[in-house]
Design a protein around this motif. Structure first.
Motif, PDB file in Angstrom:
ATOM      1  N   ARG A 235       0.838  -1.195   0.000  1.00  0.00           N
ATOM      2  CA  ARG A 235       0.000   0.000   0.000  1.00  0.00           C
ATOM      3  C   ARG A 235       0.874   1.247   0.000  1.00  0.00           C
ATOM      4  NH1 ARG A 235      -5.265   1.083   2.027  1.00  0.00           N
ATOM      5  NH2 ARG A 235      -5.701  -1.069   1.458  1.00  0.00           N
ATOM      6  N   VAL A 236       1.944   1.228   0.772  1.00  0.00           N
ATOM      7  CA  VAL A 236       2.930   2.314   0.815  1.00  0.00           C
ATOM      8  C   VAL A 236       4.289   1.671   1.080  1.00  0.00           C
ATOM      9  CG1 VAL A 236       1.354   4.097   1.653  1.00  0.00           C
ATOM     10  CG2 VAL A 236       2.575   2.666   3.297  1.00  0.00           C
ATOM     11  N   SER A 237       5.332   2.463   1.025  1.00  0.00           N
ATOM     12  CA  SER A 237       6.658   1.971   1.406  1.00  0.00           C
ATOM     13  C   SER A 237       6.823   2.103   2.923  1.00  0.00           C
ATOM     14  CB  SER A 237       7.759   2.779   0.705  1.00  0.00           C
ATOM     15  OG  SER A 237       7.803   4.098   1.227  1.00  0.00           O
ATOM     16  N   MET A 238       7.695   1.272   3.506  1.00  0.00           N
ATOM     17  CA  MET A 238       7.995   1.428   4.923  1.00  0.00           C
ATOM     18  C   MET A 238       8.709   2.755   5.162  1.00  0.00           C
ATOM     19  SD  MET A 238       7.752   0.524   8.017  1.00  0.00           S
ATOM     20  CE  MET A 238       7.195  -1.173   8.154  1.00  0.00           C
ATOM     21  N   GLY A 239       9.468   3.211   4.156  1.00  0.00           N
ATOM     22  CA  GLY A 239      10.123   4.512   4.282  1.00  0.00           C
ATOM     23  C   GLY A 239       9.114   5.622   4.502  1.00  0.00           C
ATOM     24  N   LYS A 240       7.925   5.528   3.870  1.00  0.00           N
ATOM     25  CA  LYS A 240       6.900   6.558   4.061  1.00  0.00           C
ATOM     26  C   LYS A 240       6.355   6.501   5.482  1.00  0.00           C
ATOM     27  CE  LYS A 240       4.450   7.987   0.691  1.00  0.00           C
ATOM     28  NZ  LYS A 240       3.488   8.166  -0.431  1.00  0.00           N
ATOM     29  N   ILE A 241       6.210   5.300   6.016  1.00  0.00           N
ATOM     30  CA  ILE A 241       5.754   5.186   7.407  1.00  0.00           C
ATOM     31  C   ILE A 241       6.813   5.773   8.352  1.00  0.00           C
ATOM     32  CG2 ILE A 241       5.295   3.497   9.237  1.00  0.00           C
ATOM     33  CD1 ILE A 241       3.699   1.899   7.160  1.00  0.00           C
TER      34      ILE A 241
ATOM     35  N   THR B  55       7.711  12.948  11.344  1.00  0.00           N
ATOM     36  CA  THR B  55       6.947  14.198  11.436  1.00  0.00           C
ATOM     37  C   THR B  55       5.926  14.177  12.565  1.00  0.00           C
ATOM     38  OG1 THR B  55       5.319  13.393   9.823  1.00  0.00           O
ATOM     39  CG2 THR B  55       7.203  14.632   8.961  1.00  0.00           C
ATOM     40  N   GLY B  56       5.667  12.984  13.124  1.00  0.00           N
ATOM     41  CA  GLY B  56       4.713  12.874  14.217  1.00  0.00           C
ATOM     42  C   GLY B  56       3.262  12.809  13.783  1.00  0.00           C
ATOM     43  N   ASP B  57       3.016  12.629  12.499  1.00  0.00           N
ATOM     44  CA  ASP B  57       1.646  12.568  11.981  1.00  0.00           C
ATOM     45  C   ASP B  57       1.131  11.130  11.971  1.00  0.00           C
ATOM     46  OD1 ASP B  57       1.578  15.321  11.414  1.00  0.00           O
ATOM     47  OD2 ASP B  57       2.626  14.990   9.498  1.00  0.00           O
ATOM     48  N   PRO B  58      -0.171  10.936  12.169  1.00  0.00           N
ATOM     49  CA  PRO B  58      -0.739   9.585  12.063  1.00  0.00           C
ATOM     50  C   PRO B  58      -0.777   9.146  10.597  1.00  0.00           C
ATOM     51  CG  PRO B  58      -2.488  11.184  12.395  1.00  0.00           C
ATOM     52  CD  PRO B  58      -1.190  11.939  12.558  1.00  0.00           C
ATOM     53  N   ILE B  59      -0.670   7.849  10.377  1.00  0.00           N
ATOM     54  CA  ILE B  59      -0.797   7.320   9.020  1.00  0.00           C
ATOM     55  C   ILE B  59      -2.274   7.093   8.715  1.00  0.00           C
ATOM     56  CG2 ILE B  59       1.487   6.257   9.020  1.00  0.00           C
ATOM     57  CD1 ILE B  59       0.120   3.563   9.545  1.00  0.00           C
ATOM     58  N   PRO B  60      -2.671   7.117   7.448  1.00  0.00           N
ATOM     59  CA  PRO B  60      -4.071   6.831   7.110  1.00  0.00           C
ATOM     60  C   PRO B  60      -4.481   5.416   7.529  1.00  0.00           C
ATOM     61  CG  PRO B  60      -2.960   7.920   5.283  1.00  0.00           C
ATOM     62  CD  PRO B  60      -1.898   7.570   6.281  1.00  0.00           C
ATOM     63  N   ASP B  61      -5.722   5.296   7.935  1.00  0.00           N
ATOM     64  CA  ASP B  61      -6.253   3.989   8.317  1.00  0.00           C
ATOM     65  C   ASP B  61      -6.248   3.054   7.111  1.00  0.00           C
ATOM     66  OD1 ASP B  61      -7.567   2.119  10.070  1.00  0.00           O
ATOM     67  OD2 ASP B  61      -9.406   2.525   8.940  1.00  0.00           O
ATOM     68  N   GLY B  62      -5.837   1.817   7.331  1.00  0.00           N
ATOM     69  CA  GLY B  62      -5.802   0.832   6.261  1.00  0.00           C
ATOM     70  C   GLY B  62      -4.425   0.620   5.661  1.00  0.00           C
TER      71      GLY B  62
END
Length: 335
Positions: free
Chosen positions: A178-184, A190-197
């Protein structure tokens, strides 16, 4: 915070040179990181620089090698990266393949024992700018759960395709997760939550906490069997051609303690196309862009358009680095 492209490039190159990296290798590695930032992929950009410095300091990345390639078939190059910097080894493989692909029509390299190669679009575009088609594959640690599972068993296993046209090359770059681990990791920075899912935690429960996701598993793209199947296909293909480890046994792209043992594959094809055929590709891409959009304020785009637009803006305004990362890089630069 915004930083100028040239100043952060100079800093990145100096940090690499201070670790004994040769000037040519430092320029390639720094350029890959900067290009990822410019194109809006900070997960593959400068946030990886401190870890790369630590890998050089720990002897896990070799500062001067470009790897050793052996032709085991007329069009099959087997590359031992000798723990070299990923972009350096990959660009050397592209040079070697370019020397034979016009004769054989197609050639590929299976690459092992090299460090993280970063944004695959970089290599697909480099080949396309030489008038060659490229398909680039890579694997990673087990970060993605299979369809119907909750345990990380597959890599993010991205694929990039570069095709020369009569204008800008077509460049597709996507992960099979769904995304890269680097994006997580970027969200955690940045301290932001990731999108659900996007991911599950270590107990297999959906989470929006990037720190919990780092110890859990990412969903395959589409969160269905198609993303899982494509990711598994790439996992097997790279292991078969590069002789690299399977995801549960891979280490070294997200840490500064282990030798990198993932694999990379690049296939290059000489299309031997007449000029009007390349122009036809461009015409078709323009027809796609001009087709009727769902939202009139947002025209249809072709893969690669967004990256080019973001790059142009960033070159004008500067690169937006999270302040903690900027401070970390500056602290490294001051020694």
């Amino acid at each position: 915070m915004l930083v100028s492209t040239e100043s952060i490039r100079e800093t990145a190159e100096k940090l690499l040179l201070d670790q004994g990296v040769s000037l040519s290798n430092a320029r390639v590695q720094a350029d890959l990181l900067i290009e990822a930032e410019l194109r809006g992929l900070p997960s593959h950009g400068l946030q990886r620089l401190p870890r790369l410095i630590a890998r050089l300091q720990g002897g896990l990345a070799h500062p001067t090698t470009s790897g050793m390639g052996t032709w085991i078939r007329s069009g099959f190059l087997s590359v031992d990266g000798k723990r070299g910097l990923g972009p350096v080894v990959m660009m050397r493989a592209i040079e070697q393949l370019s020397q034979v692909v016009t004769e054989h029509g197609i050639a590929l390299a299976g690459i092992r024992n090299t460090n993280h190669i970063g944004m695959l679009a970089y290599y697909a575009e480099a080949a396309a700018n030489r008038g060659l088609i490229a398909i680039v594959l890579t694997t990673s640690e087990a970060l993605v759960h299979p369809f119907g599972g909750t345990e990380a068993m597959l890599g993010t296993n991205p694929i990039a395709i570069g095709i020369p046209t009569g204008a800008e090359p077509f460049v597709l770059d996507l992960a099979t997760s769904r995304v890269s681990m680097g994006k997580i990791h970027h969200y955690a920075l940045t301290g932001d939550p990731i999108p659900d899912g996007w991911a599950v935690d270590a107990q297999g429960q959906r989470t929006t906490d990037p720190e919990a996701a780092k110890s859990g598993a990412i969903a395959p793209f589409g969160d269905d069997a198609k993303g899982y199947g494509l990711g598994l296909g790439i996992e097997l293909l790279v292991a078969a051609l590069a002789g690299s480890a399977f995801a549960p046994d891979v280490r070294g792209t997200l840490d500064a303690t282990e030798i990198a043992n993932k694999g990379d594959v690049i296939v290059m094809i000489d299309p031997a196309a007449e000029e009007n055929r390349a122009a036809g590709l461009t015409t078709y891409l323009h027809r796609l862009r001009a087709s009727r959009p769902t939202d009139p304020s947002r025209p249809v785009a072709v893969p690669g358009d967004g990256m080019r637009a973001r790059r142009a803006r960033a070159l004008s305004t500067g690169i937006d680095l999270p302040e903690p990362l900027h401070n970390e890089i500056q602290a490294l630069a001051k020694g």
